[in-house]
Write a protein that holds these residues in place. Structure first.
Motif, short mmCIF file in Angstrom:
data_model
loop_
_atom_site.label_atom_id
_atom_site.label_comp_id
_atom_site.label_asym_id
_atom_site.label_seq_id
_atom_site.Cartn_x
_atom_site.Cartn_y
_atom_site.Cartn_z
N ILE A 1 -8.33 6.92 -1.12
CA ILE A 1 -7.21 7.70 -0.59
C ILE A 1 -6.73 7.05 0.70
O ILE A 1 -7.51 6.52 1.49
N GLY A 2 -5.43 7.09 0.90
CA GLY A 2 -4.86 6.63 2.16
C GLY A 2 -5.00 5.14 2.41
O GLY A 2 -5.41 4.73 3.51
N THR B 1 0.86 -1.20 0.00
CA THR B 1 0.00 0.00 0.00
C THR B 1 0.89 1.24 0.00
O THR B 1 1.87 1.32 0.74
N GLU B 2 0.51 2.22 -0.83
CA GLU B 2 1.35 3.40 -1.03
C GLU B 2 0.49 4.66 -1.17
O GLU B 2 -0.67 4.60 -1.61
N ASN B 3 1.10 5.78 -0.84
CA ASN B 3 0.49 7.09 -1.05
C ASN B 3 1.18 7.77 -2.22
O ASN B 3 2.38 8.06 -2.18
N ASP B 4 0.43 8.00 -3.29
CA ASP B 4 0.90 8.87 -4.38
C ASP B 4 0.52 10.28 -3.96
O ASP B 4 -0.57 10.77 -4.29
N ARG C 1 -3.69 10.22 -4.27
CA ARG C 1 -4.44 8.98 -4.51
C ARG C 1 -3.71 7.81 -3.90
O ARG C 1 -2.49 7.84 -3.70
N GLY C 2 -4.46 6.77 -3.58
CA GLY C 2 -3.88 5.54 -3.08
C GLY C 2 -3.45 4.63 -4.20
O GLY C 2 -4.09 4.56 -5.26
N VAL C 3 -2.36 3.89 -3.97
CA VAL C 3 -1.78 3.01 -4.98
C VAL C 3 -1.41 1.68 -4.32
O VAL C 3 -1.02 1.65 -3.14
N VAL C 4 -1.53 0.60 -5.07
CA VAL C 4 -0.99 -0.70 -4.67
C VAL C 4 0.17 -1.01 -5.60
O VAL C 4 0.00 -1.06 -6.82
N GLY C 5 1.36 -1.17 -5.04
CA GLY C 5 2.52 -1.53 -5.83
C GLY C 5 2.65 -3.04 -5.95
O GLY C 5 2.26 -3.78 -5.04
N ILE C 6 3.16 -3.51 -7.09
CA ILE C 6 3.34 -4.94 -7.34
C ILE C 6 4.83 -5.21 -7.54
O ILE C 6 5.50 -4.56 -8.35
N TRP C 7 5.35 -6.20 -6.80
CA TRP C 7 6.78 -6.52 -6.82
C TRP C 7 6.95 -8.00 -7.13
O TRP C 7 6.24 -8.85 -6.57
N ASP C 8 7.91 -8.32 -7.99
CA ASP C 8 8.20 -9.70 -8.39
C ASP C 8 9.27 -10.26 -7.45
O ASP C 8 10.43 -9.85 -7.50
#
Length: 363
Positions: free
Chosen positions: A154-155, A123-126, A131-138
């Motif tokens: 948001i948040g 979970t991330e804050n842009d 806006r709220g973001v979900v980052g994807i990591w391999d």
């Protein structure tokens, strides 16, 4: 007769050595971030009895963590608005990777692995675009970032893998922040928290918004039972002392159920749900409040508040063998079973917000 060391060396040379597992570390039951007496920060593995099995150093204060489902690796997340997420080899405490969010983003303290362990979701804050973001990591290529999608609000704070369908559930707290303002909350009058259920590509499949009179009740922390029922803990951002529910239950496709909303003892939480959890059978849900120094246990069917436990600075909470296990900022680990509190251990630690359970699949 060949020694075990030479035998393992031979297996390594042939590529047949068994992979390291959580069993190598004594099968920890929980993870928890904390601060040691010398002021340093660690992420610790705990047994079911509260004993510390290992400690891994952290560069700064941690919040929550996620355990790889197969390998003895953890990702420890900084307390908001921190930017680090540290991947740690729990066998020796060595850092394996440090995840850095893109420019204009910071982490929100939580993340989760996919069931097969090949992906990590954060979970991330842009904060540039609010806006709220979900980052994807391999995780199979050194935890490389491979994508992201909107969190649906948001948040975003907590995030979990769904149990009832493929996908994710995200607690969007609704609070706008910006690092230049520290931990200040910038949109309290217009905040709109929600629960967003998405597929793994970010398509929203279901979304739950609280009633208008609760729009300042920030949805923060989550727990999920095996049948897919979600428990969520909230943090009230409105007028202090308001009689508002702090916990709720939800199953996708149904109306959320707010717990103990008419019980005056809810005031003892002081508007702050620190952690949330289910009993093993799913019949009870519990919430902690470090502000109030209490843990409350509720009936997950009727919503009735069953038990209230007084514990100074209690916040970490997880499913226990016969109820719940909690941690406190005074170093205590205790078991809650019915009306009883059973001390498990007292450590030289100031335990932080969360007690992260490791499931059998992770052991």
């Amino acid at each position: 007769m060949a020694s075990r060391r030479s035998f393992l060396a031979g297996l390594l040379a042939t590529g047949l050595a068994p992979q390291a597992s959580w069993a190598d570390l004594g099968c920890p039951s929980f993870l928890a971030a904390g601060q040691q007496n010398d002021g340093s920060f660690v992420l610790a593995g705990l047994s079911s009895k509260g004993d510390i099995l290992f400690r891994c150093p952290l560069p700064d204060r941690g919040h929550a963590a996620s355990a790889h489902p197969k390998r003895p690796e953890i990702v420890a997340f900084a307390r908001r608005p921190g930017r680090f997420a540290q991947v740690i080899n729990c066998r020796n405490g060595a850092p394996l990777a440090r995840l850095d969010p893109p420019g204009g983003h910071h982490f929100y303290g939580h993340g989760c692995f996919s069931s097969d362990g090949t992906r990590l979701y954060t979970t991330e804050n842009d904060y540039v675009k609010s806006r709220g973001v979900v980052g994807i990591w391999d995780t199979t290529s050194g935890y490389q970032r491979i994508g992201s999608f909107s969190s649906g609000g948001i948040g975003p704070h907590d995030i979990l893998i769904r149990k009832d369908a493929p996908g994710l559930v995200i607690a969007n707290g609704g609070i706008q922040t910006h690092p230049s303002s520290g931990r200040a909350k910038l949109n309290l009058k217009t905040m709109r928290p929600n629960l967003s259920y998405t597929d793994f590509n970010g398509r929203v499949q279901d979304q739950v918004v609280l009633p208008p009179d609760l729009h300042q009740n920030s949805i923060r922390h989550l727990a999920i039972h095996t049948d897919g029922t979600l428990a969520f803990a909230m943090q009230w951002q409105g007028e202090p002392g308001a009689d508002v529910p702090i916990t709720g239950l939800h199953l996708s496709g149904t109306t959320p159920q707010l717990l103990a909303e008419d019980d005056p003892r809810v005031r003892n939480l002081q508007g702050y749900g620190g952690s949330i959890g289910f009993s093993a059978d799913g019949k009870q849900a519990a919430v902690t409040s470090p502000r109030g120094g209490v843990a409350q246990v509720m009936d997950a069917v009727s919503g009735e508040l069953l038990y209230e436990h007084q514990l100074p600075d209690v916040c970490g909470l997880a499913t226990g063998q016969s109820g719940f296990v909690v941690t406190t900022g005074t170093g205590q680990v205790a078991a809650l079973s019915g009306p009883d509190i059973s001390p498990l251990s007292q450590n030289d630690m100031r335990w932080d917000n969360h007690l992260i359970p490791l499931t059998r699949g992770e052991l």
